[in-house]
Scaffold this motif. Structure first.
Motif, PDB file in Angstrom:
ATOM      1  N   ARG A  88       0.826  -1.218   0.000  1.00  0.00           N
ATOM      2  CA  ARG A  88       0.000   0.000   0.000  1.00  0.00           C
ATOM      3  C   ARG A  88       0.855   1.260   0.000  1.00  0.00           C
ATOM      4  NH1 ARG A  88      -2.969   0.311   4.949  1.00  0.00           N
ATOM      5  NH2 ARG A  88      -4.237   1.893   3.893  1.00  0.00           N
ATOM      6  N   TYR A  89       2.173   1.102  -0.152  1.00  0.00           N
ATOM      7  CA  TYR A  89       3.079   2.258  -0.009  1.00  0.00           C
ATOM      8  C   TYR A  89       2.711   3.395  -0.965  1.00  0.00           C
ATOM      9  CZ  TYR A  89       7.274   5.140  -0.074  1.00  0.00           C
ATOM     10  OH  TYR A  89       8.141   6.212  -0.024  1.00  0.00           O
ATOM     11  N   HIS A  90       2.563   3.091  -2.253  1.00  0.00           N
ATOM     12  CA  HIS A  90       2.289   4.139  -3.242  1.00  0.00           C
ATOM     13  C   HIS A  90       0.885   4.723  -3.091  1.00  0.00           C
ATOM     14  CE1 HIS A  90       6.050   3.650  -5.361  1.00  0.00           C
ATOM     15  NE2 HIS A  90       5.878   2.333  -5.372  1.00  0.00           N
ATOM     16  N   ALA A  91      -0.030   3.936  -2.525  1.00  0.00           N
ATOM     17  CA  ALA A  91      -1.372   4.461  -2.276  1.00  0.00           C
ATOM     18  C   ALA A  91      -1.378   5.423  -1.088  1.00  0.00           C
ATOM     19  CB  ALA A  91      -2.344   3.318  -2.024  1.00  0.00           C
ATOM     20  N   ILE A  92      -0.513   5.154  -0.093  1.00  0.00           N
ATOM     21  CA  ILE A  92      -0.454   6.015   1.095  1.00  0.00           C
ATOM     22  C   ILE A  92       0.454   7.225   0.857  1.00  0.00           C
ATOM     23  CG2 ILE A  92       0.246   6.132   3.516  1.00  0.00           C
ATOM     24  CD1 ILE A  92      -0.451   3.159   3.741  1.00  0.00           C
TER      25      ILE A  92
ATOM     26  N   THR B 150       1.341   9.296  -1.418  1.00  0.00           N
ATOM     27  CA  THR B 150       1.088   9.995  -2.680  1.00  0.00           C
ATOM     28  C   THR B 150       1.883  11.301  -2.713  1.00  0.00           C
ATOM     29  OG1 THR B 150      -0.796  11.159  -1.734  1.00  0.00           O
ATOM     30  CG2 THR B 150      -1.232   9.031  -2.789  1.00  0.00           C
TER      31      THR B 150
END
Length: 228
Positions: free
Chosen positions: A50-54, A56
């Motif tokens: 979820r790194y890129h979703a969190i 941003t």
């Protein structure tokens, strides 16, 4: 730099305030940015999918803005105590101007500035320490849990976090020594000057080395460059 290179030992009041403001802002900004980096590593290790979703672009910009606001606002309040404070001295026994160095020349006691400065330093440093401690405790827990399945996870987590911790520890050691030394007049002036220079010069100088050597691509490129 001009004072060091040209041997100049005079500075006007307004440039002295500007220099001191810059030094203190740098000190808080380093801590705030290291706190933001710890949060980034926490998300990268504990929530990799979820790194890129969190993280941003908008959230990254917000973290950077918050770090600088945390550095600028408390220091602006600190230097507001300089208003209408008469100075009786002219000599600052230090390698650069600082809040304590300038107010040490005051004709009157400045207890409000002293109390606020200590309280602000304690509050910000403790808050950022708690953020960093929480991030790395969680990272350690996740690494130990998943290393039973994949032994490479622990080494990757260590490579990701070791450089950040080294920079933070070196910075905190220098900061604590400077703050404590100013509260004890008997401490050698040369010792104060040495750690003040250490605080300003050493962390930025070793950052490229510490962070650069962790990068496998950059390390390989450097080795290749010097072996050709």
């Amino acid at each position: 730099m001009m004072h060091f290179l040209m041997g100049q030992k005079r500075i006007a009041y307004i440039p002295a305030i500007a220099q001191a403001f810059s030094v203190h802002t740098y000190g808080l900004a380093v801590q705030a940015i290291l706190g933001a980096m710890a949060y980034d590593r926490y998300i990268a290790v504990c929530e990799p999918l979820r790194y890129h979703a969190i993280m941003t672009s908008a959230w990254l910009h917000s973290c950077c803005a918050l770090a600088w606001l945390l550095a600028l606002l408390p220091i602006a309040v600190l230097f507001s105590f300089h208003m209408n404070v008469p100075l009786c001295g002219r000599v600052i026994l230090h390698v650069y101007c600082s809040n304590r160095g300038i107010l040490g020349l005051a004709c009157i006691p400045t207890p409000a500035s002293d109390i606020y400065g200590l309280a602000m330093t304690w509050t910000v440093s403790t808050g950022i320490f708690l953020i960093i401690a929480f991030s790395y405790i969680r990272i350690l827990q996740v690494s130990l849990k998943h290393s039973r399945i994949d032994t490479s996870i622990r080494s990757k987590a260590f490579q990701t976090c070791a450089s950040h911790l080294v920079v933070y520890v070196l910075y905190q050691i220098a900061s604590v020594i400077i703050i404590v030394s100013y509260r004890f007049p008997s401490v050698s002036e040369n010792l104060k000057k040495f750690f003040s220079i250490l605080f300003i010069i050493v962390p930025p100088a070793i950052n490229p080395i510490i962070y650069g050597l962790v990068s496998k691509e950059l390390r390989s490129s450097i080795i290749k460059h010097f072996t050709i």
